[in-house]
Write an enzyme that holds these catalytic residues in place. Structure first.
Site, PDB file in Angstrom:
ATOM      1  N   HIS A   1      -7.353   2.729   3.957  1.00 23.75           N
ATOM      2  CA  HIS A   1      -7.143   3.510   5.189  1.00 23.75           C
ATOM      3  C   HIS A   1      -8.443   3.651   5.997  1.00 23.75           C
ATOM      4  CE1 HIS A   1      -3.367   4.734   3.350  1.00 23.75           C
ATOM      5  NE2 HIS A   1      -3.059   5.490   4.398  1.00 23.75           N
TER       6      HIS A   1
ATOM      7  N   GLU B   1      -3.120   8.675   8.495  1.00 22.80           N
ATOM      8  CA  GLU B   1      -1.653   8.577   8.591  1.00 22.80           C
ATOM      9  C   GLU B   1      -1.157   9.334   9.835  1.00 22.80           C
ATOM     10  OE1 GLU B   1       0.800   7.073   6.506  1.00 22.80           O
ATOM     11  OE2 GLU B   1      -0.771   6.083   5.354  1.00 22.80           O
TER      12      GLU B   1
ATOM     13  N   CYS C   1     -11.128   2.581   0.165  1.00 23.05           N
ATOM     14  CA  CYS C   1      -9.754   2.967   0.474  1.00 23.05           C
ATOM     15  C   CYS C   1      -9.366   2.184   1.712  1.00 23.05           C
ATOM     16  CB  CYS C   1      -9.652   4.471   0.751  1.00 23.05           C
ATOM     17  SG  CYS C   1      -8.020   4.971   1.355  1.00 23.05           S
TER      18      CYS C   1
ATOM     19  N   CYS D   1      -4.414  -1.486  -1.814  1.00 18.99           N
ATOM     20  CA  CYS D   1      -4.588  -0.059  -2.031  1.00 18.99           C
ATOM     21  C   CYS D   1      -5.584   0.084  -3.181  1.00 18.99           C
ATOM     22  CB  CYS D   1      -3.227   0.525  -2.432  1.00 18.99           C
ATOM     23  SG  CYS D   1      -3.296   2.244  -2.934  1.00 18.99           S
TER      24      CYS D   1
ATOM     25  N   ASP E   1       0.869  -1.181   0.000  1.00 19.50           N
ATOM     26  CA  ASP E   1       0.000   0.000   0.000  1.00 19.50           C
ATOM     27  C   ASP E   1       0.901   1.225   0.000  1.00 19.50           C
ATOM     28  OD1 ASP E   1      -2.356   1.643   0.285  1.00 19.50           O
ATOM     29  OD2 ASP E   1      -1.950   1.817   2.416  1.00 19.50           O
ATOM     30  N   SER E   2       0.281   2.396  -0.113  1.00 17.12           N
ATOM     31  CA  SER E   2       1.053   3.636  -0.086  1.00 17.12           C
ATOM     32  C   SER E   2       1.506   3.966   1.336  1.00 17.12           C
ATOM     33  CB  SER E   2       0.182   4.778  -0.574  1.00 17.12           C
ATOM     34  OG  SER E   2      -0.926   4.921   0.293  1.00 17.12           O
TER      35      SER E   2
HETATM   36  N1  DGL Z   1      -4.916   3.246   1.025  1.00 18.56           N
HETATM   37  C1  DGL Z   1      -4.952   3.661  -0.310  1.00 18.56           C
HETATM   38  C2  DGL Z   1      -6.206   3.272  -1.021  1.00 18.56           C
HETATM   39  O1  DGL Z   1      -6.791   2.281  -0.671  1.00 18.56           O
HETATM   40  C3  DGL Z   1      -4.608   5.021  -0.729  1.00 18.56           C
HETATM   41  C4  DGL Z   1      -4.148   6.057   0.123  1.00 18.56           C
HETATM   42  C5  DGL Z   1      -3.356   7.074  -0.638  1.00 18.56           C
HETATM   43  O2  DGL Z   1      -2.165   6.870  -0.722  1.00 18.56           O
HETATM   44  O3  DGL Z   1      -3.921   8.046  -1.132  1.00 18.56           O
HETATM   45  O4  DGL Z   1      -6.617   3.929  -1.947  1.00 18.56           O
END
Ligand code: DGL
Length: 261
Positions: free
Chosen positions: A182, A148, A180, A69, A6-7
């Site tokens: 997150h 984050e 997402c 992600c 993931d990012s």
């Molecule tokens: N967690 C990531 C997603 O599911 C993206 C977060 C990001 O880096 O913008 O899209």
């Protein structure tokens, strides 16, 4: 080993879901913390990063890749499948399938990063399966930085979530896809703000269930995966906030290793 990337921190919700669904499977995680967020970047850049992340995980011994992600899944899946021959999982299809199973009125809300929502991928996949479904989407670019930052319970976060969800609530959705990885960290706030009548679907648990079903049906792929209950965590930048949030997501001690891609 199952390779997951993931990012940043969001993919850890997928790691946790895989740990719960497939206990004992070895995993390797890469969080691209130096280059996060992906959600505001161009497709070309996200594809390039996703290819690099996958190459790193394969070099470390991954036999399966999970793009934990949504942003990468929405723009880079094809490129990864073209370049690499091992099983590659994205998080969008499982969440779509699960939402269609759960919705009663076929009025589905989707929240995600700007890139994911702009790609229109959720709407496209939902309509392919159910052409008469109504899909309402909202980009929520402020949520990733809040997660984050570890602002999981702050009043400011509640206010922002409420503002993002309001238009979807007005459309009377009965199912909300967290597009997402997150966002599962904000589930208590999201559930509270969207209301009890809306079923909240996390792409993290949906992909873990899909992998489980695949492995049960493909013993040869299952045999390739080691099962010593070990997970390695790599990031491209170590910060104390990441360490703190990571421990609370994974609910166990973790040693973060730094890597430059
Ligand atoms: N967690 C990531 C997603 O599911 C993206 C977060 C990001 O880096 O913008 O899209």
């Amino acid at each position: 080993m199952i390779g997951v990337f993931d990012s940043g921190i969001g993919g850890l919700t997928v790691v946790r879901a895989i740990m719960d669904t497939l206990p004992g499977y070895d995993m390797i995680y890469f969080g691209d913390t130096a280059r996060t967020p992906y959600g505001n970047k161009s497709s070309k850049t996200v594809i390039e990063y996703s290819l690099q992340n996958t190459e790193f995980l394969i070099k470390q011994g991954a036999k399966m890749i999970v793009m934990a992600c949504n942003t990468a899944s929405s723009v880079a899946t094809e490129a990864l499948k073209e370049r690499f021959s091992l099983p590659i999982y994205e998080v969008i299809t499982p969440a779509v399938n699960y939402s269609l199973k759960m919705t009663k009125k076929s009025i589905i809300g989707v929240i995600g990063t700007r890139a994911t929502i702009a790609s229109g991928i959720y709407e496209k996949k939902i309509k392919e399966r159910k052409p008469d479904a109504k899909v309402y989407s909202a980009a929520c670019p402020l949520l990733v930085p809040l997660v984050e930052e570890g602002w999981l319970k702050k009043p400011e976060t509640r206010m922002i979530v409420k503002k993002y969800l309001h238009p979807l609530k007005m459309k009377q959705i009965d199912t909300l896809i967290l597009g997402c990885t997150h966002y599962p960290l904000l589930i208590p706030i999201i559930e509270h703000k969207i209301g009890k009548r809306v079923r909240v679907i996390s792409s993290s648990t949906a992909v873990a269930e899909q992998i489980k079903a695949f492995l049960a049906a493909s013993p040869e792929s299952d045999r390739e995966l080691s099962k010593n209950g070990h997970t390695d965590f790599f990031v491209s930048d170590i910060t104390s906030q990441f360490e703190k949030t990571a421990k609370s997501v994974i609910r166990q001690h973790i040693d973060l290793k730094h890597v430059n891609l």
